[in-house]
Design an enzyme around this catalytic site. Structure first.
Site, mmCIF file in Angstrom:
data_model
loop_
_atom_site.group_PDB
_atom_site.id
_atom_site.type_symbol
_atom_site.label_atom_id
_atom_site.label_comp_id
_atom_site.label_asym_id
_atom_site.label_seq_id
_atom_site.Cartn_x
_atom_site.Cartn_y
_atom_site.Cartn_z
ATOM 1 N N TYR A 214 -0.095 -3.080 13.898
ATOM 2 C CA TYR A 214 -1.092 -2.444 13.027
ATOM 3 C C TYR A 214 -2.038 -1.553 13.842
ATOM 4 C CZ TYR A 214 -4.630 -2.049 9.380
ATOM 5 O OH TYR A 214 -5.520 -1.575 8.449
ATOM 6 N N GLU B 109 0.811 -1.221 0.000
ATOM 7 C CA GLU B 109 0.000 0.000 0.000
ATOM 8 C C GLU B 109 0.843 1.269 0.000
ATOM 9 O OE1 GLU B 109 -3.716 1.219 2.722
ATOM 10 O OE2 GLU B 109 -3.712 -0.851 2.031
ATOM 11 N N ASP C 179 -2.729 -3.333 3.304
ATOM 12 C CA ASP C 179 -3.040 -3.332 4.737
ATOM 13 C C ASP C 179 -4.104 -4.384 5.016
ATOM 14 O OD1 ASP C 179 -1.237 -1.395 5.266
ATOM 15 O OD2 ASP C 179 -2.658 0.132 5.918
#
Length: 597
Positions: free
Chosen positions: A305, A7, A103
Site C-alpha cells: 500500500y 474502491e 483502501d
C-alpha cells in the site's frame, strides 16, 4: 448474500477471484455466496452551497459565512458514477451483510461509508484491512475481518477533515475572490494549499531580497592535498591578505594525523513522501507522477500500500521477508550475498510501535513483468532499498590531518570506504553518498613547502524550492512553528497527508499561483499578491495545519470530540469573514493567465 465493495474495479476483480465470485455481472462479480462490486474512488461528495439554499447559489459577500445547519452528501454528477451507484444501491439494499473492502486508510474509510449511507444500507458491516493485493494477503484479510464499529473514530476523523476543508475553502475562497479578485479570477484558499503557497512565496522573497556579501577563504596545497584554514571565512580582503602574508614562504608542518573508523546505516525504507522526493531528484518525476506510478505497482500486486507515512515495518512482517526476496526475479546478484544467512532484523527497520495503519512501501515478492520503463525505475528503487536493509552497515575510515604554518592552523579530511556493505547494491549511485576522497599518508612532524591561495567568494541566496525540497518542507513543517506541542503534531503529520501533497502542488499550478522554471518552483505575481493580501496569518501559516492535524489525530484516537472540532471551526470561519469584510482598503490582485510547466 454478502456484498463486498472495493474502491476500484481492478481491486474488486482480485478480491472476487480469491472468493470464487467468478460470474461477471453488470457492475459486479458474483459467486460462492458473494457479490463483489466497486466504486471509482469517490462516488459521493459533500453537497455544494447551492444544494442547501438558493441564497448560496450566487456568489455574494452578504451570504457569507455559509454554514449549513447539517452537512449532507450527494452523488458526483457523472453518468458513469450514477450508473455504478445504482448497481451498488440495489445490491446493498438486498444484502445480508456488507464487507467494506475500501483502501485501508482515512480517505478509503470515508469513501465507502458515504456510499453505504447514500445507498441506505441497513445490514451489518465488516471491514477488510490489508496492505497488499496479493492472493495470500487477501485471504488472510478475510480470515481476520473486523466489525466496522472499530473504525468509527477513523471515519469521524475523515469526516471532520472533509467538513473542515469545506468550511474553510468554500467561505475563504468566495470571500477573497469577491473582496479582492475583481471577479475575474477565483482566489482559491485552502487549509493546506495556502500555507504551501506561502512557503514558496516566502522563500522567493528571501531570494529576491538577498544581498550577496564577499568573503575570503585561505587555503594551501601541500603534497597535492588542499588544506583549508580552520578560522573559516575572512570577512575583509585586508584581513585575508594579512593572514596570507603570515604564511607565505614559510614551511607547512603536519601537527597531527587522526584516523577514526565509523559505520553508515542503510537508508530507511520508503514512505510515500521519501519515494516522491527520491524520484524527483533522480528522474525529475513530479509528485503526482510518482504517486500514479506507485499506485499502479500496488494494483499490479508488485508493491504494498503506497499512501503511507512511516518508514518502518511491523515485527510480524519479518517472517515474510525471506519469501519476498526469493520471489523477486532479475535481482540474483543482490540475493547472492544473503543466500544461506539469517536476515538481519534491525530496530531501525522493524518496530511495530512506529506503524499504525500501514507499514513502509516494500515489494510483495511477486515477480515483475509487463511494466513500463517508468514503473521499472520506481520498482527498482523500492526493491534495492528493501535489499539494503538486510545488508551489513557500510564501514569507513575518516582521516583528519591538522597542519600549521606559523600560528595559522589548517585542516584536510578524507573518507575511505573499508567495507561497502549495503553500498555495494548501489555502486556509485548510493543515496547520500559520502565524500570518498582518500588522502595520501601523512606523518606527524613532517614539513615542507606549500602553495597558499586566498580566494574571494560570495555568499549565496537560499535555493528555490523544487518538488523534492517542497515535499520535504511540507513533511517537516513543524520547524516553522514555535509552539512545541504543535511542532510535535506537525512532525508526525506535516502540511497535508502524504496522499494529498501531490494534488496540492498540482492545484497551485492549475490556479496559476506557481510555475516551473526547469526544476525550480516559482511563485507567479498572482501567487505572491494573494499571500500578501491575506492578513489572517492563521490562513497561511503552518500553525493552522498543526492545530488541525493534532485535533484530527486525537479524534481518530478517541481523545477529542468531532462535533467540538467542527463548532470551533465554524466560529473561526465567522471571525475570518467578519475581519475581511471590515477591511476598508481598495486592494486588488493582478491576474496571471499563463502557466509554464
Amino acid at each position: 448474500m454478502i456484498v463486498c465493495i472495493a474502491e476500484k474495479p481492478s481491486v474488486a476483480k482480485d478480491i472476487a477471484r480469491v472468493l470464487g465470485a467468478n460470474s461477471d455481472r453488470h457492475g459486479y462479480m458474483e459467486g460462492n455466496g458473494y457479490q463483489v462490486t466497486w466504486t471509482y474512488g469517490h462516488l459521493c461528495t459533500l453537497k455544494e452551497p447551492n444544494d442547501y439554499t438558493e441564497n448560496w447559489k450566487h456568489w455574494s459577500l452578504s451570504a457569507l459565512p455559509m454554514i449549513p445547519p447539517r452537512f449532507g452528501i450527494k452523488l458526483i454528477n457523472d453518468d458513469g458514477i450514477k450508473r455504478q451507484f445504482a448497481v451498488v444501491e440495489q445490491l446493498m439494499q438486498k444484502a445480508d451483510s456488507i464487507i467494506n473492502c475500501g483502501d485501508a486508510g482515512q480517505e478509503g474509510e470515508l469513501i465507502q461509508r458515504w456510499v453505504m449511507q447514500k445507498a441506505g444500507a441497513k445490514c451489518p458491516v465488516k471491514r477488510l484491512w490489508i496492505s497488499s493485493l496479493t492472493e495470500d494477503a487477501i485471504r488472510q484479510g478475510f480470515n481476520d475481518l473486523k466489525d466496522q464499529k472499530e473504525y468509527q473514530p477513523l471515519y469521524f476523523a475523515g469526516l471532520s477533515r472533509a467538513i473542515g476543508d469545506w468550511l474553510l475553502g468554500m467561505n475563504a475562497t468566495r470571500l477573497y475572490t469577491l473582496k479582492y479578485g475583481q471577479n475575474r479570477q477565483v482566489l482559491s484558499i485552502g487549509r493546506v494549499q495556502t500555507p504551501t503557497l506561502a512557503l514558496i512565496v516566502n522563500r522567493q522573497k528571501e531570494i529576491d531580497n538577498f544581498k550577496p556579501e564577499a568573503y575570503w577563504v585561505l587555503a594551501t596545497k601541500y603534497r597535492e592535498t588542499v588544506f583549508t584554514a580552520t578560522k573559516g571565512k575572512y570577512t575583509s580582503k585586508e584581513e585575508g591578505e594579512a593572514a596570507f602574508a603570515i604564511i607565505e614562504g614559510k614551511p607547512f608542518m603536519v601537527e597531527s594525523v587522526q584516523k577514526k573508523k565509523g559505520t553508515e546505516f542503510p537508508p530507511r525504507l520508503f514512505d510515500l513522501t521519501s519515494l516522491q522526493v527520491e524520484c524527483n531528484k533522480k528522474f525529475s518525476y513530479s509528485a503526482e507522477t510518482t504517486l500514479n506510478i506507485i499506485q499502479s505497482l500496488y494494483e499490479k500486486k508488485l508493491t504494498t500500500y503506497p499512501r503511507v507515512d512511516t518508514q518502518f515495518l511491523s515485527d510480524d512482517i519479518y517472517e515474510t521477508c525471506a519469501a519476498r526476496i526469493n520471489g523477486l526475479k532479475g535481482y540474483e546478484s543482490l540475493k547472492q550475498p544473503l543466500a544461506g544467512k539469517k536476515l538481519i532484523k534491525s530496530k531501525r527497520v522493524f518496530d511495530s510501535s512506529k506503524v499504525t495503519d500501514h507499514h513502509a512501501i516494500i515489494p510483495t515478492g511477486v515477480a515483475a513483468s509487463g511494466i513500463t520503463d517508468m514503473e521499472r525505475n520506481v520498482y527498482d528503487m523500492i526493491v534495492k532499498r528493501f535489499f539494503a536493509v538486510f545488508y551489513p552497515d557500510c564501514k569507513f575510515s575518516t582521516t583528519t590531518v591538522m597542519g600549521k604554518v606559523d600560528e595559522i592552523e589548517f585542516k584536510a579530511t578524507g573518507k575511505e570506504i573499508l567495507d561497502p556493505g549495503w553500498r555495494a547494491i548501489y555502486g556509485t549511485e548510493a543515496p547520500t553518498e559520502a565524500d570518498e576522497k582518500t588522502l595520501p599518508t601523512f606523518t606527524k612532524g613532517e614539513s615542507g613547502s606549500h602553495e597558499p591561495t586566498l580566494t574571494e567568494k560570495w555568499t549565496t541566496p537560499p535555493k528555490y524550492y523544487t518538488e523534492a525540497t517542497l515535499l520535504r518542507a511540507m513533511e517537516t513543517a513543524g520547524k516553522f512553528v514555535e509552539d512545541e506541542e504543535l511542532r510535535a503534531a506537525l512532525k508526525e503529520n506535516g502540511i497535508g497527508r502524504p496522499s494529498s501533497r501531490a494534488n496540492i502542488i498540482e492545484t497551485l499550478f492549475k490556479r496559476h499561483y506557481i510555475q516551473r522554471q526547469r526544476k525550480n518552483l516559482i511563485a507567479t505575481q498572482t501567487g505572491i499578491e494573494l499571500i500578501d493580501l491575506i492578513h489572517e496569518e492563521l490562513l497561511k501559516s503552518c500553525e493552522l495545519t498543526g492545530i488541525w492535524e493534532k485535533k484530527l489525530r486525537d479524534i481518530e484516537h478517541k481523545k477529542y470530540d468531532a462535533s467540538t472540532f467542527i463548532n470551533e471551526l465554524k466560529e473561526q470561519i465567522t471571525q475570518i469573514v467578519n475581519t475581511v469584510l471590515r477591511d476598508p482598503s481598495n486592494r486588488r490582485i493582478n491576474i496571471t493567465t499563463t502557466n509554464k510547466k
